[in-house]
Design an enzyme around this catalytic site. Sequence first.
Site, mmCIF file in Angstrom:
data_model
loop_
_atom_site.group_PDB
_atom_site.id
_atom_site.type_symbol
_atom_site.label_atom_id
_atom_site.label_comp_id
_atom_site.label_asym_id
_atom_site.label_seq_id
_atom_site.Cartn_x
_atom_site.Cartn_y
_atom_site.Cartn_z
ATOM 1 N N SER A 293 0.805 -1.212 0.000
ATOM 2 C CA SER A 293 0.000 0.000 0.000
ATOM 3 C C SER A 293 0.842 1.268 0.000
ATOM 4 C CB SER A 293 -0.974 -0.025 1.181
ATOM 5 O OG SER A 293 -2.003 0.910 0.994
ATOM 6 N N GLU A 304 9.784 5.449 -10.552
ATOM 7 C CA GLU A 304 9.336 5.943 -11.852
ATOM 8 C C GLU A 304 9.566 7.438 -12.046
ATOM 9 O OE1 GLU A 304 5.762 2.634 -12.550
ATOM 10 O OE2 GLU A 304 5.319 4.775 -12.642
ATOM 11 N N LYS A 318 -1.001 -3.976 -3.404
ATOM 12 C CA LYS A 318 -2.309 -3.430 -3.019
ATOM 13 C C LYS A 318 -2.469 -2.072 -3.679
ATOM 14 C CE LYS A 318 -5.453 -2.030 0.619
ATOM 15 N NZ LYS A 318 -5.741 -0.728 0.000
#
Length: 464
Positions: A293, A304, A318
Amino acid sequence: MGIFLLIFLTAGITTIALTFGNEKVQSIAPNVGNQREEFSKLYSTYDTLKKQYYKDVEDSTLLNGAINGMVQSLDDPYSDYMTEKEAGNFHQSISSSFEGIGAEIQEQDSKIMIVSPIKGSPSEKAGIKPNDIILSVNGKSLQGMSSTEAVTHIRGKKGTKVDLMISRGSGSDPIKVTIVRDTIPIETVYAEMLPDGIAKVQVTSFSENTEKELRTALEKMKQEGMKGLVLDLRGNPGGLLDQATKIASMFVPKGEVILQVEDRTGKKETFKSENNGEFKAPLVVLIDKGSASASEIVAAAVSEAADVQLIGEKSFGKGTVQTAQDFKDGSNFKYTAAKWLTPKGNWIHKKGIKPDIGVSLPAYANLPYISPDKELKVSTSSAEVKAAEEMLKAAGYNPGNTDSFYDQKTKSAVQKFQEDNKLEVTGTIKGETTIKLMGTLREKILKNDTQMKKAVEVLKNEVK
């Protein structure tokens, strides 16, 4: 109207609470009755049970059951109805501390699964691992329970014992784990300076003060000569999103996307970094299957949007957003309202985040727990014997063949281990010997942390 999200570290799962602007979500009781034909069966059933069931039934029992049934019909482990008691546990979980075993759990396929034990908690010390299945608590089966309902059985006052029946891996025999509950403080940042100016900072969850704790830790590491940072998110089950976004902003360039939230219509809300340029040193991030999460949000963001290398194992996976709603009677329900995406629009739900450099811990790091109450001795043959033999071997003692059979060579290895550790020399494994053997293994795992070693190796090449 902007969306404000909070990821709550609950006793059951890592969830996200969603509000719009400054408006509070309130329960609204629609005027259904006979005006809504689709509710006719519900009311007919209610009336029949109230009048004809063989004993009196409380209104609240039937109403709670109806709501719970609707939520369960979604077949979504992250959507759940909570009674007043369960809702109390839910809210307590974001406080500064609570009493229990210290493990993050979630319901999966009608079973209660460990997401991750909390660092330093009784569950971690007892050898509980991510993906362990809790079959029963004090003899009561958890099959079919929601995570919040399971928590009411697992939690308890400090100093009390709880017996968990654990299943680990397919084909393995269930094992009994006795844990003494304790106060679980929400201390979330642990910093340590390693040789060559490499700082190791572990974030175990995202609680109310995590950002402040991390800033303090980084300042301390900077004063001690930090040249590079290993940010350790292994075993981190999540927490408050505002903390996760603030922490991601420390490492992601200003204006770059940290995450996106997409609702059922496809509408997206974008969250961007507010970086003020305070962190300049080289960085790598450690993740594993217990990283879930909010920790996945941070890992994906730095990977990224800042080209930071991820090292370790694939994360939990998740990628959904939950909203929590309180009722006037103190009960509560949460349901999945949206999904979150990485900066590049990837949805990691049930997939996890794959590290740039995959590194596993040694095989002995995944050995099962052995109950100190169980005696292993000559002629015993079991999975626990095999685990004990593997532990002895990892600790530097030769038990002979690790074949699940307790023979004379195994006994000799145990006797030598007992002598070296000033334990009563019995040649059997039970009680203090079991505890010491598992503690020795835990120390070896920490010393031979292959994932951390790889992270340090990568950083050393960057800080030269």
